[in-house]
Design a protein around this motif. Structure first.
Motif: not given
Length: 414
Positions: A312-328, A159-169
């Protein structure tokens, strides 16, 4: 090394590897098992094959100390922790094949007395099915009667939050559900070696349902925010101001909307409840449908603005499922970018994802999608689409966006 000193963690992904590392850091001798050769090689080199703050230093330390190693085959051990995927099928049923495959690989290594823990998020009853699978393969062993040939089965969901796993575990309370009371107590002893939160004992089926209830609660609340954002857009209301004002009520705390819901937990787990009680889980199902529909709404918004441009040229900022991780995994942002690229007959998608070095296969195969840095993307773009509020985006000079058409799903540049 004596097998009664070994913990085997099956699955070295986003949950299995942190679990293996924290156990090893707190005195256990751990063997991690994974079918992915790259994960095995990276762990044995003291590296982490994905982004998770503070994990690599722990892995490097315990590998150097000889407390953790990785391999492809399941060894003999005293304790087995199964942390493998439990995805949903196209009909929203659980795919339990990874759990049952893990059970099949563990069964030949058992002698009696072992504890087998399922950490994977599971529909009610999967831990018992795993136990039945192993016991069917090993008719010489029994399920937790206290004799020398007994096996002990438990469900202990992460029941941990990606990006804070080592704290919340370490800090979060932990639910420990035993198929038998003895199994729950044995599992409690293991988690007590590193968990400073409260250890809450129950039965396996209640433990499974508790994890699903937690993530469904989140899904329901996000669905309300996402539905408000759609309604506000239709009515010409700034949803961010609306939520800010409503939250001044002392008993109201509306979450922030976004492009949808992703990851292997909130976007998946509620379907397990729906599958378990399809006639009764009406609100849970509706929340899933609201959140699953949000990417199509964002796509509609962007395509309407793109129609003003010939190419059109479109810049898409971010494709991870949440901030500051690489989990897609299950990422609505990635799905939006893919569908947008397909829908644009003439146009270019510039993807900015600071946590990955290569585009995923689904996007890499598309001719009109490029992975670039944020300043290059904004400089070339007609439209800037904010999908993830990564930290590097928060510090951008807003003057860069002055001449751009902005679609901001995260309210980052209000």
């Amino acid at each position: 090394m004596e097998t009664d000193q070994i913990v085997c963690v099956v699955g070295l992904g986003y949950i299995g590897l942190p679990t293996a590392a924290i156990l090893a850091a707190n005195g256990s001798t751990v063997i991690g098992v994974d079918v992915n050769e790259r994960h095995v090689d990276e762990v044995n080199a003291g590296r982490v094959p994905f982004v998770e703050p503070d994990l690599e230093s722990v892995v490097a330390g315990v590998v150097a100390q000889g407390r953790l190693r990785a391999q492809a085959q399941v060894p003999e051990a005293a304790i087995f922790i199964v942390a493998v995927p439990t995805p949903v099928t196209t009909t929203h049923e659980v795919d339990d094949s990874f759990v049952l495959a893990a059970a099949d690989s563990i069964a030949p290594k058992l002698h009696g007395g072992e504890l087998i823990i399922l950490e994977s998020t599971s529909p009610p009853g999967l831990t018992e099915r795993m136990a039945e699978r192993i016991l069917a393969l090993r008719t010489d062993l029994t399920g937790g009667s206290g004799e020398s040939n007994s096996l002990y089965f438990a469900h202990c969901p992460e029941r941990v939050l990606p990006g804070r796993i080592m704290v919340e575990i370490v800090s979060n309370d932990r639910i420990i559900g035993g198929v038998t009371p003895d199994a729950a107590e044995r599992a409690r002893e293991l988690y007590a070696t590193f968990c400073r939160g409260e250890l809450l004992l129950t039965d396996a089926r209640t433990s499974e349902m508790a994890k699903l209830a937690e993530n469904s609660y989140r899904d329901l609340n996000i669905a309300f925010a996402n539905e408000l954002s759609v309604i506000s857009d239709r009515l010409g209301i700034d949803v961010w101001e609306l939520i800010e004002l409503a939250n001044h009520h002392p008993r109201v705390d509306i979450l922030k909307p976004g492009p949808g819901v992703g990851g292997h937990c909130i976007a998946v787990d509620p379907w397990f409840i729906v599958a378990a009680a399809p006639d009764d889980a009406r609100l849970v199902r509706l929340a899933r449908e609201v959140n699953d529909a949000k990417p199509a709404f964002v796509l509609e918004q962007v395509l309407a603005k793109a129609a003003r441009y010939r190419t059109p040229v479109i810049a898409a900022l971010g494709i991870a499922f949440k901030a500051d991780i690489d989990d897609l995994r299950e990422s609505p942002s990635k799905a939006i970018v893919e569908n947008l690229a397909i829908a644009l007959a003439h146009g270019t998608l510039l993807v900015v994802e600071p946590n990955v070095s290569d585009l995923p296969d689904e996007l890499a195969k598309l001719d009109n999608v490029e992975l670039v840095d944020v300043h290059a993307a904004i400089g070339r773009a007609d439209i800037v689409l904010v999908l993830v509020d990564h930290q590097p985006f928060k510090t951008l000079d807003r003057a860069l966006l002055k001449e751009k058409v902005l679609v901001d799903t995260k309210g980052l540049f209000r």
